[in-house]
Design an enzyme around this catalytic site. Structure first.
Site, mmCIF file in Angstrom:
data_model
loop_
_atom_site.group_PDB
_atom_site.id
_atom_site.type_symbol
_atom_site.label_atom_id
_atom_site.label_comp_id
_atom_site.label_asym_id
_atom_site.label_seq_id
_atom_site.Cartn_x
_atom_site.Cartn_y
_atom_site.Cartn_z
ATOM 1 N N GLY A 127 -30.770 -25.075 -42.584
ATOM 2 C CA GLY A 127 -30.004 -24.475 -41.369
ATOM 3 C C GLY A 127 -30.319 -23.157 -41.198
ATOM 4 O O GLY A 127 -29.288 -22.250 -41.383
ATOM 5 N N SER A 129 -33.162 -22.351 -38.306
ATOM 6 C CA SER A 129 -33.463 -22.051 -36.942
ATOM 7 C C SER A 129 -32.191 -22.383 -35.995
ATOM 8 O O SER A 129 -31.284 -23.176 -36.464
ATOM 9 C CB SER A 129 -34.488 -23.040 -36.714
ATOM 10 O OG SER A 129 -35.717 -22.820 -37.439
ATOM 11 N N GLU A 244 -40.658 -21.639 -50.060
ATOM 12 C CA GLU A 244 -40.897 -22.662 -48.988
ATOM 13 C C GLU A 244 -42.476 -22.741 -48.853
ATOM 14 O O GLU A 244 -42.821 -24.109 -48.559
ATOM 15 C CB GLU A 244 -40.357 -22.376 -47.746
ATOM 16 C CG GLU A 244 -40.502 -23.571 -46.408
ATOM 17 C CD GLU A 244 -39.731 -23.187 -45.043
ATOM 18 O OE1 GLU A 244 -38.814 -22.239 -45.202
ATOM 19 O OE2 GLU A 244 -39.953 -23.966 -44.201
ATOM 20 N N ASN A 382 -48.509 -20.435 -37.056
ATOM 21 C CA ASN A 382 -49.779 -19.909 -37.559
ATOM 22 C C ASN A 382 -49.893 -18.714 -36.530
ATOM 23 O O ASN A 382 -50.769 -17.865 -37.035
ATOM 24 C CB ASN A 382 -50.845 -21.190 -36.764
ATOM 25 C CG ASN A 382 -50.855 -21.970 -38.018
ATOM 26 O OD1 ASN A 382 -50.110 -22.069 -38.991
ATOM 27 N ND2 ASN A 382 -52.213 -22.781 -38.150
ATOM 28 N N GLU A 383 -49.275 -18.475 -35.006
ATOM 29 C CA GLU A 383 -49.596 -17.013 -34.686
ATOM 30 C C GLU A 383 -49.040 -16.223 -35.322
ATOM 31 O O GLU A 383 -49.519 -15.019 -35.584
ATOM 32 C CB GLU A 383 -49.048 -17.465 -33.191
ATOM 33 C CG GLU A 383 -49.534 -18.098 -32.317
ATOM 34 C CD GLU A 383 -49.461 -19.632 -32.780
ATOM 35 O OE1 GLU A 383 -48.500 -20.054 -33.138
ATOM 36 O OE2 GLU A 383 -50.324 -20.536 -31.994
HETATM 37 C C1 LIG Z 1 -40.951 -30.714 -37.255
HETATM 38 C C2 LIG Z 1 -40.205 -29.342 -37.499
HETATM 39 C C3 LIG Z 1 -39.481 -29.347 -38.314
HETATM 40 C C4 LIG Z 1 -38.696 -27.955 -38.732
HETATM 41 N N1 LIG Z 1 -37.492 -28.139 -39.770
HETATM 42 C C5 LIG Z 1 -36.767 -27.021 -39.773
HETATM 43 C C6 LIG Z 1 -35.609 -27.118 -40.878
HETATM 44 O O1 LIG Z 1 -35.571 -28.012 -41.405
HETATM 45 N N2 LIG Z 1 -35.019 -26.085 -40.700
HETATM 46 C C7 LIG Z 1 -35.114 -24.908 -40.170
HETATM 47 O O2 LIG Z 1 -34.062 -24.103 -40.069
HETATM 48 N N3 LIG Z 1 -35.938 -24.886 -39.087
HETATM 49 C C8 LIG Z 1 -36.914 -25.976 -39.141
HETATM 50 N N4 LIG Z 1 -38.000 -25.805 -38.056
HETATM 51 C C9 LIG Z 1 -38.031 -24.505 -37.301
HETATM 52 C C10 LIG Z 1 -39.283 -23.839 -37.425
HETATM 53 O O3 LIG Z 1 -39.198 -22.815 -38.505
HETATM 54 C C11 LIG Z 1 -39.369 -23.133 -36.052
HETATM 55 O O4 LIG Z 1 -39.847 -23.996 -35.001
HETATM 56 C C12 LIG Z 1 -40.600 -21.956 -36.404
HETATM 57 O O5 LIG Z 1 -40.077 -20.824 -36.879
HETATM 58 C C13 LIG Z 1 -40.678 -21.581 -34.696
HETATM 59 O O6 LIG Z 1 -39.812 -21.134 -34.029
HETATM 60 P P1 LIG Z 1 -39.494 -21.742 -32.759
HETATM 61 O O7 LIG Z 1 -39.694 -23.063 -32.743
HETATM 62 O O8 LIG Z 1 -38.421 -20.977 -32.198
HETATM 63 O O9 LIG Z 1 -40.709 -20.946 -31.857
HETATM 64 P P2 LIG Z 1 -40.658 -19.591 -31.124
HETATM 65 O O10 LIG Z 1 -40.493 -18.590 -32.212
HETATM 66 O O11 LIG Z 1 -39.998 -19.495 -29.812
HETATM 67 O O12 LIG Z 1 -42.282 -19.512 -30.712
HETATM 68 C C14 LIG Z 1 -42.938 -20.316 -29.704
HETATM 69 C C15 LIG Z 1 -44.079 -19.821 -29.688
HETATM 70 O O13 LIG Z 1 -44.565 -18.455 -29.580
HETATM 71 C C16 LIG Z 1 -45.362 -18.014 -30.741
HETATM 72 N N5 LIG Z 1 -45.059 -16.684 -31.015
HETATM 73 C C17 LIG Z 1 -43.519 -16.242 -31.360
HETATM 74 N N6 LIG Z 1 -43.437 -14.831 -31.754
HETATM 75 C C18 LIG Z 1 -44.696 -14.634 -31.846
HETATM 76 C C19 LIG Z 1 -45.475 -13.383 -32.383
HETATM 77 N N7 LIG Z 1 -44.689 -12.295 -32.665
HETATM 78 N N8 LIG Z 1 -46.609 -13.228 -32.275
HETATM 79 C C20 LIG Z 1 -47.573 -14.174 -31.651
HETATM 80 N N9 LIG Z 1 -46.980 -15.384 -31.216
HETATM 81 C C21 LIG Z 1 -45.617 -15.616 -31.220
HETATM 82 C C22 LIG Z 1 -45.159 -19.010 -31.735
HETATM 83 O O14 LIG Z 1 -46.282 -19.113 -32.669
HETATM 84 C C23 LIG Z 1 -45.097 -20.339 -30.931
HETATM 85 O O15 LIG Z 1 -46.234 -20.536 -30.640
HETATM 86 C C24 LIG Z 1 -38.790 -27.044 -37.959
HETATM 87 C C25 LIG Z 1 -39.892 -27.189 -36.814
HETATM 88 C C26 LIG Z 1 -40.579 -28.232 -36.543
HETATM 89 C C27 LIG Z 1 -41.448 -28.263 -35.547
#
Ligand SMILES: Cc1cc2nc3c(=O)[nH]c(=O)nc-3n(C[C@H](O)[C@H](O)[C@H](O)COP(=O)(O)OP(=O)(O)OC[C@H]3O[C@@H](n4cnc5c(N)ncnc54)[C@H](O)[C@@H]3O)c2cc1C
Length: 396
Positions: A127, A129, A244, A382-383
């Protein structure tokens, strides 16, 4: 630096192969090969098989019931498992929470929780995100307020992988809203049976409910479930993330995927000849194979440094980016190899009860392609990794 395997390491690889040949049921490896979900029971069974051998918690210290393997042994094991299509070890208890409890947990937490991770009594989920906190995790808002010998938790987590199977969740919660972002966060262990918790599935692009939203409404958590000190959770959270990001290159998975696409390309045809002889297809395949060989060498270099006691640095970001691009490329090429048979995809393929319209191997191809879009998002997108590489290597 020596990138070749020692005689002991070669013998260890043989031991792993023999174990997999004896203990990995064919119906299980067939499911993994076909990308079919194993369900909770399937994962539990495989964990139990590994636990019986003492190989489930392979990186844990022996004092906690682990095998205490070095980086090379871990690499060999993970590579052989991927090539044999063994199920992945579910990481949340074993490679995420376990190391945190071993380093920062109380003796009582270690004694209670670690054996239950090993014997499968507890299935953990992560828990971290929230809807407004992903890459920018420190902006998380789920609140925990002290009330006597409990914390009262309110808020929402999201993307909680396999939360539908979990009976425990480790959570980052805000305990001091006045402090600077990273300094007001605590690390709590929460029993999912506690009143006030609701788990709602999120259906992914591939049609499966692999992730969830988890809601907390006045959830009472005993203070003894706080890990370490209040407001120091960010330190433990970061420590967990270094675990992780193990096996981040996924060389074995890519190797297995590459073998599969080659098999398919020998069966499928284009213009009356096997697809594998099509110059355009063959060039793309060769490029992926070259990239994979280069990455495997880099990976070995880092594994070799790690086994000599050096912590991997920015190289792990490079492996994350390159490894996930290669796996997604393989998925894309496989989808192209089965052509129109990837189209009649149904999410049921991944649950194992879909009748494929084309050949058997085509059934789950589209689902795998869509599912693996996640690889470049989670574990630090990856970003974000590119940002880290730029900062370290170019001083940006
Ligand atoms: C299938 C899946 C399983 C997951 N499982 C878990 C889980 O079990 N527990 C958990 O806690 N989380 C989990 N996650 C969450 C995951 O860690 C987040 O999705 C990830 O950290 C990205 O955060 P976000 O989705 O809020 O995207 P955002 O942070 O909102 O990013 C959106 C886009 O903007 C880009 N971006 C953001 N900031 C920057 C920057 N500073 N520079 C350049 N580009 C940027 C990102 O790369 C992305 O392309 C999971 C995600 C997925 C897709």
């Amino acid at each position: 630096m020596d990138l070749s395997y020692t005689d002991e390491e070669k013998a260890f690889r043989e031991e792993v192969r023999a174990f997999l040949a004896e203990k990995l049921p064919k119906e299980v490896s067939d499911k993994v090969r076909a990308g079919v979900s194993l369900g909770k029971e399937g994962h539990d069974d495989w964990h139990a098989t590994l636990n019986e051998k003492g190989w489930l918690a392979f990186s844990w210290p022996r004092e906690f019931g682990g095998a205490e393997w070095n980086a090379v042994q871990r690499h060999i094991f993970e590579e052989e498992c991927a090539l044999a299509y063994a199920p992945r070890i579910v990481p949340f208890g074993l490679s995420m929470l376990g190391p945190v409890l071993q380093k920062f947990g109380s003796k009582a937490q270690q004694d209670y929780f670690l054996p239950r991770i090993l014997n499968g009594a507890h299935w953990w989920c992560q828990g971290y995100s929230e809807p407004g906190a992903g890459s920018d995790l420190a902006s998380l808002k789920t609140r925990a307020v002290r009330d006597g010998d409990h914390y009262v938790v309110n808020g929402q987590k999201t993307w909680t992988t396999l939360g539908q199977y979990a009976n425990w969740i480790f959570c980052l919660v805000r305990t001091d809203p006045e402090a600077k972002q990273q300094e007001g966060i605590s690390f709590l262990l929460i029993d999912m049976e506690t009143p006030g918790i609701e788990v709602r599935p999120i259906v992914l692009l591939d049609g499966t409910p692999e992730v969830n939203e988890v809601f907390f409404d006045n959830v009472r958590v005993p203070v003894e479930n706080l890990v370490g000190e209040e407001n120091k959770g960010w330190t433990y959270a970061k420590y967990l993330l270094t675990h992780e990001r193990t096996n981040i290159a996924g060389v074995g998975f890519s190797q297995a995927g590459l073998d599969a696409v080659k098999r398919i390309a020998r069966i499928e045809s284009a213009g009356g000849r096997p697809l594998i002889e099509n110059p355009h297809f063959a060039a793309r395949l060769a490029q992926i194979e070259i990239d994979l060989m280069a990455m495997a060498t880099t990976n070995m270099r880092i594994v070799s440094q790690a086994s000599a006691g050096q912590a991997p640095g920015v190289e792990s970001s490079m492996l994350k980016v390159k490894g996930t691009i290669i796996r997604q490329e393989i998925n894309d090429l496989t989808r192209r190899a089965v052509g129109p048979y990837a189209m009649p995809f149904a999410s049921e393929a991944i649950e194992g009860d879909n009748d494929p319209i084309g050949p058997d191997y085509a059934g789950p191809v589209a689902a795998q392609y869509f599912n693996n879009r996640k690889l470049s998002i989670f574990g630090g997108s990856n970003e974000i990794q590119r940002g880290i590489i730029a900062k370290v290597k170019m001083g940006g």
